[in-house]
Design a protein around this motif. Structure first.
Motif, PDB file in Angstrom:
ATOM      1  N   LEU A 183      -2.972  -5.309  19.090  1.00  0.00           N
ATOM      2  CA  LEU A 183      -3.227  -4.641  17.811  1.00  0.00           C
ATOM      3  C   LEU A 183      -3.587  -3.173  18.018  1.00  0.00           C
ATOM      4  N   LYS A 184      -4.365  -2.880  19.070  1.00  0.00           N
ATOM      5  CA  LYS A 184      -4.705  -1.485  19.362  1.00  0.00           C
ATOM      6  C   LYS A 184      -3.459  -0.698  19.758  1.00  0.00           C
ATOM      7  N   ALA A 185      -2.572  -1.324  20.518  1.00  0.00           N
ATOM      8  CA  ALA A 185      -1.320  -0.664  20.894  1.00  0.00           C
ATOM      9  C   ALA A 185      -0.452  -0.421  19.662  1.00  0.00           C
ATOM     10  N   THR A 186      -0.464  -1.368  18.736  1.00  0.00           N
ATOM     11  CA  THR A 186       0.298  -1.210  17.493  1.00  0.00           C
ATOM     12  C   THR A 186      -0.222  -0.033  16.686  1.00  0.00           C
ATOM     13  N   ASP A 187      -1.548   0.074  16.564  1.00  0.00           N
ATOM     14  CA  ASP A 187      -2.142   1.210  15.843  1.00  0.00           C
ATOM     15  C   ASP A 187      -1.728   2.533  16.481  1.00  0.00           C
ATOM     16  N   GLY A 215       0.452   5.368  14.602  1.00  0.00           N
ATOM     17  CA  GLY A 215      -0.181   6.647  14.314  1.00  0.00           C
ATOM     18  C   GLY A 215      -0.844   6.676  12.954  1.00  0.00           C
ATOM     19  N   LEU A 216      -1.261   5.499  12.469  1.00  0.00           N
ATOM     20  CA  LEU A 216      -1.902   5.394  11.158  1.00  0.00           C
ATOM     21  C   LEU A 216      -3.342   4.927  11.318  1.00  0.00           C
ATOM     22  N   ASP A 217      -4.181   5.313  10.369  1.00  0.00           N
ATOM     23  CA  ASP A 217      -5.568   4.859  10.356  1.00  0.00           C
ATOM     24  C   ASP A 217      -5.633   3.589   9.515  1.00  0.00           C
ATOM     25  N   TYR A 246       0.609  -8.343  10.744  1.00  0.00           N
ATOM     26  CA  TYR A 246      -0.110  -7.065  10.676  1.00  0.00           C
ATOM     27  C   TYR A 246       0.823  -5.954  10.198  1.00  0.00           C
ATOM     28  N   LEU A 247       2.023  -5.902  10.754  1.00  0.00           N
ATOM     29  CA  LEU A 247       2.983  -4.869  10.369  1.00  0.00           C
ATOM     30  C   LEU A 247       3.446  -5.040   8.924  1.00  0.00           C
ATOM     31  N   SER A 248       3.594  -6.290   8.487  1.00  0.00           N
ATOM     32  CA  SER A 248       3.967  -6.546   7.097  1.00  0.00           C
ATOM     33  C   SER A 248       2.891  -6.040   6.148  1.00  0.00           C
ATOM     34  N   ALA A 249       1.624  -6.293   6.498  1.00  0.00           N
ATOM     35  CA  ALA A 249       0.511  -5.818   5.672  1.00  0.00           C
ATOM     36  C   ALA A 249       0.431  -4.297   5.687  1.00  0.00           C
ATOM     37  N   VAL A 250       0.644  -3.701   6.863  1.00  0.00           N
ATOM     38  CA  VAL A 250       0.609  -2.239   6.978  1.00  0.00           C
ATOM     39  C   VAL A 250       1.698  -1.610   6.116  1.00  0.00           C
ATOM     40  N   ALA A 251       2.902  -2.190   6.145  1.00  0.00           N
ATOM     41  CA  ALA A 251       4.006  -1.658   5.340  1.00  0.00           C
ATOM     42  C   ALA A 251       3.665  -1.702   3.857  1.00  0.00           C
ATOM     43  N   ALA A 252       3.070  -2.816   3.417  1.00  0.00           N
ATOM     44  CA  ALA A 252       2.705  -2.951   2.005  1.00  0.00           C
ATOM     45  C   ALA A 252       1.606  -1.967   1.627  1.00  0.00           C
ATOM     46  N   ALA A 253       0.587  -1.826   2.495  1.00  0.00           N
ATOM     47  CA  ALA A 253      -0.517  -0.903   2.213  1.00  0.00           C
ATOM     48  C   ALA A 253      -0.025   0.540   2.209  1.00  0.00           C
ATOM     49  N   ARG A 254       0.889   0.835   3.116  1.00  0.00           N
ATOM     50  CA  ARG A 254       1.465   2.181   3.193  1.00  0.00           C
ATOM     51  C   ARG A 254       2.202   2.530   1.901  1.00  0.00           C
ATOM     52  N   THR A 255       2.963   1.575   1.383  1.00  0.00           N
ATOM     53  CA  THR A 255       3.688   1.791   0.127  1.00  0.00           C
ATOM     54  C   THR A 255       2.726   1.994  -1.032  1.00  0.00           C
ATOM     55  N   LEU A 256       1.675   1.160  -1.086  1.00  0.00           N
ATOM     56  CA  LEU A 256       0.683   1.287  -2.158  1.00  0.00           C
ATOM     57  C   LEU A 256      -0.020   2.639  -2.096  1.00  0.00           C
ATOM     58  N   ALA A 257      -0.347   3.086  -0.881  1.00  0.00           N
ATOM     59  CA  ALA A 257      -1.028   4.371  -0.724  1.00  0.00           C
ATOM     60  C   ALA A 257      -0.132   5.522  -1.168  1.00  0.00           C
ATOM     61  N   LEU A 258       1.163   5.443  -0.827  1.00  0.00           N
ATOM     62  CA  LEU A 258       2.108   6.490  -1.230  1.00  0.00           C
ATOM     63  C   LEU A 258       2.296   6.506  -2.745  1.00  0.00           C
ATOM     64  N   ASP A 259       2.372   5.301  -3.356  1.00  0.00           N
ATOM     65  CA  ASP A 259       2.521   5.214  -4.812  1.00  0.00           C
ATOM     66  C   ASP A 259       1.303   5.798  -5.520  1.00  0.00           C
ATOM     67  N   VAL A 262      -2.135 -14.926   8.597  1.00  0.00           N
ATOM     68  CA  VAL A 262      -2.332 -14.119   7.393  1.00  0.00           C
ATOM     69  C   VAL A 262      -3.279 -12.978   7.742  1.00  0.00           C
ATOM     70  N   VAL A 263      -2.875 -11.764   7.420  1.00  0.00           N
ATOM     71  CA  VAL A 263      -3.647 -10.568   7.759  1.00  0.00           C
ATOM     72  C   VAL A 263      -3.900  -9.756   6.497  1.00  0.00           C
ATOM     73  N   LYS A 264      -5.106  -9.214   6.380  1.00  0.00           N
ATOM     74  CA  LYS A 264      -5.431  -8.301   5.292  1.00  0.00           C
ATOM     75  C   LYS A 264      -5.901  -6.991   5.899  1.00  0.00           C
ATOM     76  N   VAL A 265      -5.335  -5.868   5.438  1.00  0.00           N
ATOM     77  CA  VAL A 265      -5.671  -4.558   5.997  1.00  0.00           C
ATOM     78  C   VAL A 265      -6.014  -3.576   4.886  1.00  0.00           C
ATOM     79  N   ARG A 266      -6.659  -2.479   5.285  1.00  0.00           N
ATOM     80  CA  ARG A 266      -6.921  -1.374   4.364  1.00  0.00           C
ATOM     81  C   ARG A 266      -6.385  -0.090   4.981  1.00  0.00           C
ATOM     82  N   HIS A 267      -5.600   0.646   4.191  1.00  0.00           N
ATOM     83  CA  HIS A 267      -5.077   1.950   4.613  1.00  0.00           C
ATOM     84  C   HIS A 267      -5.431   2.939   3.513  1.00  0.00           C
ATOM     85  N   GLY A 268      -6.379   3.822   3.782  1.00  0.00           N
ATOM     86  CA  GLY A 268      -6.888   4.690   2.729  1.00  0.00           C
ATOM     87  C   GLY A 268      -7.633   3.844   1.713  1.00  0.00           C
ATOM     88  N   GLU A 269      -7.239   3.950   0.448  1.00  0.00           N
ATOM     89  CA  GLU A 269      -7.855   3.146  -0.611  1.00  0.00           C
ATOM     90  C   GLU A 269      -7.063   1.873  -0.896  1.00  0.00           C
TER      91      GLU A 269
END
Length: 500
Positions: free
Chosen positions: A425-429, A433-435, A484-497, A457-464
């Protein structure tokens, strides 16, 4: 002749408020179709005032299913209009409006007097009747309200035209004898009112309270599949319906639910959310029809009625006679999907068939639970795992290298951690290059055996933005990384929206 109790399903609204149970609009629509096949009378599709996405989700469901579709809204005129617009196109729309009636809520949450709440309730019902013929009113926290005021509100909204008046046990505080007596008094004091019960399970009494309500005059019960919902959940649809079915001679009450669709509906919800009922959950838990004790097994073999008050077949819990493997074709996969209540397009079936064959190369057989996991865990192609390698042991520093594809760009990184998963997971982060903050990670063996499919099942937070992802693989670390990557992709989209 048994009296008919209407089943109002709020899985897509109240149930979705359960932590970890959020769904995309497409997932909501898929579940709504199955809940409609289950035979409920009303589907509460959502809360249109919450967001534009919620309005679109309600609109899509309303245009597809033939049962009554309800939209929840506050007593504000703008909320009522949004609900009506979202229900445009529904064959049988219902506007469901609510306001609290307990002094606790009026004083500390709404900061209004009883008279103000009464006026708002009556005005909302009156305005809603100009937008839809079918209107339901809910007296939030009804079970903790002063009876005299509650009776006044129920009578007033009934007079204003409310077709259904719901008296919820919003925080799961009531005892069955109290809740039943409340409905008996309201039926006596407000003749002709059609009452509904809505219970929460904070004290484990939601089903008992709902049964007490219908035994004392309520003719609608609000429920969720698997009992999902805020805090400890809502009245479980499957438990309430089967209680009325199994004890119909005593209760003399019935529903229109097709009970043989219960297990299929339960599994579909779980496969979408990644949240499965505890093994000993009544009716739909993995152990609901399991018998381990020798004396029990002997009794069931002699006569199932010795230890089973309902048959597995009566709730659709029939073991599969068709096991999928690497030689299974599209038609076999489609047949199992249909039997499980999943109706996919030809292209989707082809994709699932490929994934079944890939899984069958790793394990001998693909069971129904595996198939559900494969369907629900569709990888997000915007951010995907290319490959990973982990080195670990009790005498070496765990190290992992991960390569990911982010919008067509390949990135890789290595890291050390407290174990192979932590390192990966640390290598993935580092590669992303995302927080990203990991909030929750749960793993479940989909079936038994050493080659069992692991669902993560993974839950993540990216920004808000917070998002959930789930994935499945016979390799638990691979499943965790994909989830983890699926959750990151979804959070990334939500943050951009949100930033747009």
């Amino acid at each position: 002749m048994n009296a008919r109790v209407a089943v109002f399903d709020t899985t897509l609204r109240d149930g979705e408020q359960s932590p970890g149970c959020s769904m995309t609009p497409a997932e909501k629509l898929r579940l709504a179709r199955q809940i409609a096949r289950l035979g409920v009378d009303v589907i509460e599709a959502g809360f249109p005032a919450a967001s534009a996405g919620e309005r679109e989700s309600v609109r899509a469901i309303a245009s597809e299913v033939s049962c009554v579709v309800a939209a929840l809204c506050r007593t504000r005129e703008e909320d009522l209009r949004l609900a009506a617009r979202a229900l445009d196109g529904a064959a049988r729309p219902r506007i469901h409006t609510f306001i609290a009636t307990s002094d606790l809520h009026l004083t500390h949450k709404l900061r209004m007097t009883r008279d103000e709440a009464l006026r708002q309730a009556v005005a909302a019902v009156g305005f809603a009747k100009t937008l839809a013929r079918d209107v339901e009113f809910s007296a939030e926290d009804g079970s903790r309200s002063d009876y005299g005021f509650l009776r006044e509100v129920v009578a007033a909204v009934h007079e204003a035209g409310a077709n259904v008046v719901n008296v919820p046990d919003t925080v799961g505080y009531a005892l069955p004898e109290e809740y039943g007596a409340l409905f008996a008094r309201l039926c006596r004091d407000v003749p002709g009112v059609y009452l509904s019960a809505h219970c929460h399970d904070d004290l484990g009494l939601a089903v008992a309270n709902s049964l007490a309500a219908v035994r004392n005059g309520a003719r609608q019960v609000e429920v969720t599949v698997n009992g999902v919902g805020e805090r400890a959940g809502n009245t479980s649809l499957e438990e309430l319906v089967m209680a009325l079915s199994v004890r119909r001679e005593r209760l003399r009450l019935s529903t229109g639910v097709k009970t043989e669709e219960i297990t299929r509906t339960s599994h579909l919800l779980s496969s979408i959310t990644g949240v499965w009922p505890q093994p000993n959950k009544a009716v739909v838990g993995r152990n609901a029809f399991a018998h381990e004790a020798g004396i029990h097994q002997h009794g069931v073999l002699a006569n199932p009625l010795t230890y089973e008050i309902m048959t597995p077949a009566s709730v659709g819990a029939i073991e599969s006679h068709l096991v999928l493997g690497k030689h299974s074709g599209r038609h076999a996969v489609e047949a199992r999907l249909t039997a499980l209540g999943l109706f996919l397009s030809r292209e989707e079936v082809e994709t699932v068939t490929v994934r079944v064959k890939e899984l069958a190369d790793r394990k001998k057989f693909v069971w129904d639970e595996d198939l559900l996991a494969l369907v629900s865990c569709v990888p997000d192609r915007r951010v995907r795992l290319v490959r990973y390698q982990a080195i670990s042991g009790n005498a070496v520093m765990p190290t992992a290298t991960v390569e990911v594809d982010v919008d067509g760009q390949f990135r890789s990184a290595s890291a050390q951690g407290n174990g192979p998963l932590d390192a990966a997971l640390k290598a993935t982060d580092a590669a992303l290059g995302l927080d990203v903050e990991l909030l929750e990670l749960t793993t479940r063996a989909v079936t038994g055996g050493k080659d069992a499919l692991a669902e993560v099942v993974v839950k993540v937070r990216h920004g808000e933005a917070e998002a959930t992802g789930h994935a499945a693989s016979t390799d638990s670390i691979e499943a965790a990384l994909k989830s983890y990557l699926s959750a990151v992709a979804a959070a990334r989209t939500l943050a951009l929206d949100a930033a747009a």
